[in-house]
Scaffold this motif. Structure first.
Motif, short mmCIF file in Angstrom:
data_model
loop_
_atom_site.label_atom_id
_atom_site.label_comp_id
_atom_site.label_asym_id
_atom_site.label_seq_id
_atom_site.Cartn_x
_atom_site.Cartn_y
_atom_site.Cartn_z
N MET A 1 0.85 -1.18 0.00
CA MET A 1 0.00 0.00 0.00
C MET A 1 0.89 1.24 0.00
O MET A 1 1.86 1.31 0.74
N LYS A 2 0.55 2.20 -0.81
CA LYS A 2 1.31 3.45 -0.87
C LYS A 2 0.68 4.46 0.09
O LYS A 2 -0.54 4.61 0.12
N VAL A 3 1.56 5.12 0.87
CA VAL A 3 1.12 6.15 1.80
C VAL A 3 2.03 7.37 1.67
O VAL A 3 3.17 7.26 1.21
N ILE A 4 1.51 8.50 2.07
CA ILE A 4 2.28 9.75 2.11
C ILE A 4 2.56 10.05 3.58
O ILE A 4 1.62 10.18 4.38
N LEU A 5 3.81 10.13 3.92
CA LEU A 5 4.18 10.39 5.31
C LEU A 5 3.89 11.83 5.70
O LEU A 5 4.15 12.76 4.94
N ILE A 6 3.35 12.00 6.89
CA ILE A 6 3.06 13.33 7.42
C ILE A 6 4.20 13.78 8.33
O ILE A 6 4.57 14.94 8.36
N LYS A 7 4.73 12.81 9.09
CA LYS A 7 5.84 13.09 10.00
C LYS A 7 7.00 12.18 9.68
O LYS A 7 6.86 11.20 8.96
N ASP A 8 8.15 12.50 10.25
CA ASP A 8 9.35 11.68 10.06
C ASP A 8 9.15 10.35 10.79
O ASP A 8 8.80 10.32 11.97
N VAL A 9 9.35 9.24 10.07
CA VAL A 9 9.23 7.92 10.65
C VAL A 9 10.57 7.21 10.50
O VAL A 9 11.10 7.10 9.40
N ALA A 14 10.88 10.60 5.36
CA ALA A 14 10.70 11.95 5.88
C ALA A 14 9.29 12.45 5.54
O ALA A 14 8.60 11.85 4.72
N PRO A 15 8.88 13.57 6.13
CA PRO A 15 7.56 14.13 5.79
C PRO A 15 7.43 14.43 4.30
O PRO A 15 8.41 14.76 3.63
N ASN A 16 6.22 14.30 3.79
CA ASN A 16 5.87 14.55 2.39
C ASN A 16 6.60 13.60 1.44
O ASN A 16 6.86 13.95 0.30
N GLU A 17 6.86 12.40 1.91
CA GLU A 17 7.51 11.39 1.07
C GLU A 17 6.51 10.27 0.80
O GLU A 17 5.79 9.83 1.68
N LEU A 18 6.47 9.82 -0.44
CA LEU A 18 5.59 8.73 -0.85
C LEU A 18 6.35 7.42 -0.67
O LEU A 18 7.43 7.25 -1.23
N VAL A 19 5.80 6.52 0.16
CA VAL A 19 6.48 5.25 0.43
C VAL A 19 5.50 4.08 0.26
O VAL A 19 4.29 4.24 0.39
N GLU A 20 6.07 2.91 0.00
CA GLU A 20 5.30 1.68 -0.11
C GLU A 20 5.50 0.87 1.17
O GLU A 20 6.64 0.60 1.56
N VAL A 21 4.40 0.55 1.85
CA VAL A 21 4.45 -0.25 3.07
C VAL A 21 3.40 -1.35 2.99
O VAL A 21 2.50 -1.32 2.14
N LYS A 22 3.48 -2.31 3.90
CA LYS A 22 2.46 -3.35 3.97
C LYS A 22 1.15 -2.71 4.44
O LYS A 22 1.14 -1.80 5.27
N LYS A 34 -1.56 9.08 12.92
CA LYS A 34 -1.44 10.33 12.13
C LYS A 34 0.00 10.58 11.67
O LYS A 34 0.48 11.71 11.65
N LEU A 35 0.68 9.49 11.31
CA LEU A 35 2.03 9.58 10.77
C LEU A 35 2.00 9.58 9.25
O LEU A 35 2.97 9.97 8.60
#
Length: 162
Positions: A1-9, A14-22, A34-35
């Protein structure tokens, strides 16, 4: 699933980064905490707009930084220091003194923590310091240390020859 990060994880992005996670990690942890938000078309469009604004802001900051660098490199900043008879100064020059001199002589307020002196300054003359503006933008400037009575590095040597 693709998500857009709101905060640094940590270990993800980093914030505003598009990442693929389970999908379970996204639905059970990232989104409820709310991450991150789901990467749907409307959120992707908002991300694109944020990136455009950020790029425009960075370009204007880079232009301003280049203007500051030009002014700082045009002529060395002058610092005064107490000296002994041999031209050696009492103590040494600090980044705080350089920051104050830049503010007074050039009109730019640069944080002293961004200034580092290349070599320890213990005598009159022209020396080098580096300023880190962030984002790998580092510039080297010259500064001149003169005595309180206006003597420069050449003056004590000339007196010694006479």
């Amino acid at each position: 699933m693709k998500v857009i990060l709101i905060k640094d994880v940590d270990n993800l992005g980093a914030p505003n980064e598009l990442v693929e996670v389970k999908s379970g990690y996204a639905r059970n942890y990232l989104i409820p905490m709310k991450l991150a938000v789901e990467a749907n078309p409307s959120n992707l469009k908002q991300l694109e707009e944020k990136q455009k604004v950020k790029a425009k802001k960075e370009a204007s900051m880079l232009a301003e930084m280049n203007k500051v660098v030009e002014v700082l490199k045009a002529a060395p900043v002058k610092l005064t220091a107490k000296t002994g008879t041999s031209g050696k100064i009492f103590g040494s020059v600090t980044s705080l003194q350089i920051a104050r001199a830049i503010r007074e002589q050039k009109g730019y307020d640069i944080d002293r923590k961004r200034i580092s002196i290349v070599d320890e300054v213990k005598e009159l003359g022209v020396h080098k310091a580096t300023i880190d503006f962030g984002n790998n933008n580092i510039t080297e400037i010259d500064f001149e240390v003169v005595g309180e009575n206006g003597e420069t590095a050449a003056a004590p040597a000339a007196e010694a020859e006479a």
